[in-house]
Design a protein around this motif. Structure first.
Motif, PDB file in Angstrom:
ATOM      1  N   LYS A  15       3.195  67.179 -53.374  1.00  0.00           N
ATOM      2  CA  LYS A  15       4.529  67.707 -53.669  1.00  0.00           C
ATOM      3  C   LYS A  15       4.855  67.295 -55.099  1.00  0.00           C
ATOM      4  CE  LYS A  15       6.045  67.279 -48.921  1.00  0.00           C
ATOM      5  NZ  LYS A  15       6.907  66.557 -47.993  1.00  0.00           N
ATOM      6  N   PRO A  16       4.983  68.249 -56.018  1.00  0.00           N
ATOM      7  CA  PRO A  16       5.258  67.918 -57.416  1.00  0.00           C
ATOM      8  C   PRO A  16       6.575  67.166 -57.594  1.00  0.00           C
ATOM      9  CG  PRO A  16       4.704  70.241 -57.177  1.00  0.00           C
ATOM     10  CD  PRO A  16       4.884  69.681 -55.807  1.00  0.00           C
ATOM     11  N   ASN A  20      12.836  63.672 -63.504  1.00  0.00           N
ATOM     12  CA  ASN A  20      13.781  62.616 -63.135  1.00  0.00           C
ATOM     13  C   ASN A  20      13.300  61.820 -61.922  1.00  0.00           C
ATOM     14  OD1 ASN A  20      14.182  64.356 -61.022  1.00  0.00           O
ATOM     15  ND2 ASN A  20      16.360  64.687 -61.392  1.00  0.00           N
ATOM     16  N   GLY A  21      12.086  62.108 -61.427  1.00  0.00           N
ATOM     17  CA  GLY A  21      11.515  61.347 -60.326  1.00  0.00           C
ATOM     18  C   GLY A  21      11.767  61.927 -58.954  1.00  0.00           C
ATOM     19  N   LYS A  22      12.612  62.934 -58.860  1.00  0.00           N
ATOM     20  CA  LYS A  22      12.911  63.560 -57.575  1.00  0.00           C
ATOM     21  C   LYS A  22      11.842  64.598 -57.244  1.00  0.00           C
ATOM     22  CE  LYS A  22      17.152  61.814 -57.307  1.00  0.00           C
ATOM     23  NZ  LYS A  22      17.384  60.605 -56.630  1.00  0.00           N
ATOM     24  N   VAL A  27       9.827  73.639 -53.335  1.00  0.00           N
ATOM     25  CA  VAL A  27       8.465  73.871 -53.806  1.00  0.00           C
ATOM     26  C   VAL A  27       7.519  73.545 -52.664  1.00  0.00           C
ATOM     27  CG1 VAL A  27       6.672  73.124 -55.409  1.00  0.00           C
ATOM     28  CG2 VAL A  27       9.004  73.374 -56.211  1.00  0.00           C
ATOM     29  N   ALA A  28       6.691  74.510 -52.292  1.00  0.00           N
ATOM     30  CA  ALA A  28       5.708  74.285 -51.235  1.00  0.00           C
ATOM     31  C   ALA A  28       4.632  73.330 -51.748  1.00  0.00           C
ATOM     32  CB  ALA A  28       5.080  75.611 -50.838  1.00  0.00           C
TER      33      ALA A  28
END
Length: 71
Positions: A15-16, A20-22, A27-28
């Motif tokens: 999961k990309p 900001n780290g979230k 996004v699949a």
């Protein structure tokens, strides 16, 4: 769930992460090859070269082994 150790060069789903780290919303999971691992504030960060041709950052816990590979 038993997790397998992921090595550089392995193909993974991930999961990309946004800058900001979230986790990027809606996004699949993507597929790519693990090219780098490093620590940031005690958290393992994986850099994955995606099948689309760009590099993404992902938390190690968000990566799952697809198949073994080499760099």
């Amino acid at each position: 769930m038993i997790s397998k150790t992921i090595y550089l060069g392995d193909w993974v789903t991930y999961k990309p992460r946004a800058t900001n780290g979230k986790t990027k919303v809606s996004v699949a999971p993507q597929v790519g090859q693990l090219i780098e691992q490093h620590l940031e504030n005690g958290t393992i960060i994986n850099v994955v070269h995606s099948a689309k041709g760009h590099n993404d950052w992902a938390l190690a816990r968000d990566c799952q082994l697809v198949k073994r590979g080499t760099l």
